[in-house]
Design an enzyme around this catalytic site. Structure first.
Site, PDB file in Angstrom:
ATOM      1  N   CYS A 102      45.059 112.489  36.055  1.00  0.00           N
ATOM      2  CA  CYS A 102      43.927 112.340  35.141  1.00  0.00           C
ATOM      3  C   CYS A 102      43.020 111.247  35.683  1.00  0.00           C
ATOM      4  O   CYS A 102      43.510 110.196  36.109  1.00  0.00           O
ATOM      5  CB  CYS A 102      44.445 111.965  33.751  1.00  0.00           C
ATOM      6  SG  CYS A 102      43.137 111.752  32.526  1.00  0.00           S
ATOM      7  N   HIS A 144      45.193 120.004  28.605  1.00  0.00           N
ATOM      8  CA  HIS A 144      45.000 118.600  29.005  1.00  0.00           C
ATOM      9  C   HIS A 144      43.633 118.093  28.522  1.00  0.00           C
ATOM     10  O   HIS A 144      43.544 117.010  27.925  1.00  0.00           O
ATOM     11  CB  HIS A 144      45.116 118.503  30.530  1.00  0.00           C
ATOM     12  CG  HIS A 144      44.847 117.134  31.095  1.00  0.00           C
ATOM     13  ND1 HIS A 144      45.796 116.414  31.787  1.00  0.00           N
ATOM     14  CD2 HIS A 144      43.725 116.363  31.085  1.00  0.00           C
ATOM     15  CE1 HIS A 144      45.272 115.254  32.159  1.00  0.00           C
ATOM     16  NE2 HIS A 144      44.015 115.194  31.759  1.00  0.00           N
ATOM     17  N   GLU A 145      42.588 118.881  28.760  1.00  0.00           N
ATOM     18  CA  GLU A 145      41.236 118.417  28.389  1.00  0.00           C
ATOM     19  C   GLU A 145      41.073 118.336  26.879  1.00  0.00           C
ATOM     20  O   GLU A 145      40.476 117.387  26.364  1.00  0.00           O
ATOM     21  CB  GLU A 145      40.156 119.318  29.003  1.00  0.00           C
ATOM     22  CG  GLU A 145      40.150 119.365  30.524  1.00  0.00           C
ATOM     23  CD  GLU A 145      40.214 118.010  31.203  1.00  0.00           C
ATOM     24  OE1 GLU A 145      39.708 117.027  30.633  1.00  0.00           O
ATOM     25  OE2 GLU A 145      40.789 117.920  32.295  1.00  0.00           O
ATOM     26  N   HIS A 148      42.356 115.191  25.272  1.00  0.00           N
ATOM     27  CA  HIS A 148      41.470 114.020  25.327  1.00  0.00           C
ATOM     28  C   HIS A 148      40.623 113.908  24.061  1.00  0.00           C
ATOM     29  O   HIS A 148      40.229 112.807  23.668  1.00  0.00           O
ATOM     30  CB  HIS A 148      40.523 114.111  26.531  1.00  0.00           C
ATOM     31  CG  HIS A 148      41.144 113.688  27.837  1.00  0.00           C
ATOM     32  ND1 HIS A 148      41.576 112.415  28.065  1.00  0.00           N
ATOM     33  CD2 HIS A 148      41.369 114.372  28.989  1.00  0.00           C
ATOM     34  CE1 HIS A 148      42.056 112.319  29.295  1.00  0.00           C
ATOM     35  NE2 HIS A 148      41.947 113.495  29.882  1.00  0.00           N
TER      36      HIS A 148
HETATM   37 NI    NI Z   1      42.473 113.800  31.880  1.00  0.00          NI
END
Ligand code: NI
Length: 189
Positions: A102, A144-145, A148
């Protein structure tokens, strides 16, 4: 166009829940996405979420690079997708392990369990409604995104912190050791 500063783990920008975007087609969102894409092209990387550039809004962009799916049968590389107000939901119970990094956790890689198959959707800044099913790395990058947007970084999803490593220490054997567990631990790209 501007190269944006990336927030790193520990910064409050990465810890909150990002707000929904009221007008995905606004000039502000178009400008944000253009700057995020320029930033990501400059650094190299598969995805970026707006909170990583200190903007607390539900905007992500990602791609599926050919080199990340080399060992994934049938997987196709994918150029940039931009999603505003994305939603992601698992398809089935299956999870798999894979290496992640990341831009907000520079220099580190970790093995993270993710849903193998997901359905996701959202709208683009050009007004296109997107709904897709994804598996493998494609499913991993969208999970994953979207994490965030809720203040979640990949180490918070790890179930075995002994598999968190500096990237430049992986060649000492950890990458091979993890690959050898592939049969029992699921797919590890
Ligand atoms: Ni990331």
């Amino acid at each position: 166009m501007t190269l944006l500063k990336i927030a790193r783990m520990g910064h409050p920008a990465l810890r909150g829940r990002a707000g929904a975007v009221d007008d995905p087609g606004s000039p502000e969102i178009h400008a944000l996405v253009a700057d995020m894409m320029e930033t990501l092209e400059d650094i190299g990387g598969a995805g970026l979420a707006a909170p990583q550039v200190h903007v607390p809004l539900r905007v992500v962009l990602f791609r599926v690079p050919a080199e990340r799916i080399a060992e994934e049968p049938g997987a196709e590389p994918m150029d940039w997708t931009v999603l505003v107000n994305p939603v992601v939901a698992p398809l089935g119970e299956e999870t798999e392990l894979g290496w992640e990094g990341c831009l907000s956790v520079p220099g580190l890689r970790g093995v993270v369990p993710r849903h193998t198959r997901v359905r996701y959707g959202g709208v683009t800044p050009d007004g296109e409604e997107i709904t897709r099913e994804a598996s493998g790395f494609h499913a991993r990058v969208i999970q994953h995104e979207c994490d965030h947007l809720d203040g979640v970084l990949f180490p918070m999803r790890m179930t075995d912190l002994s598999l968190l490593s500096f990237t430049d220490e992986l060649h000492h054997g950890l990458a091979d050791e993890v690959a050898a567990r592939r049969d029992t631990a699921g797919s590890i790209p």
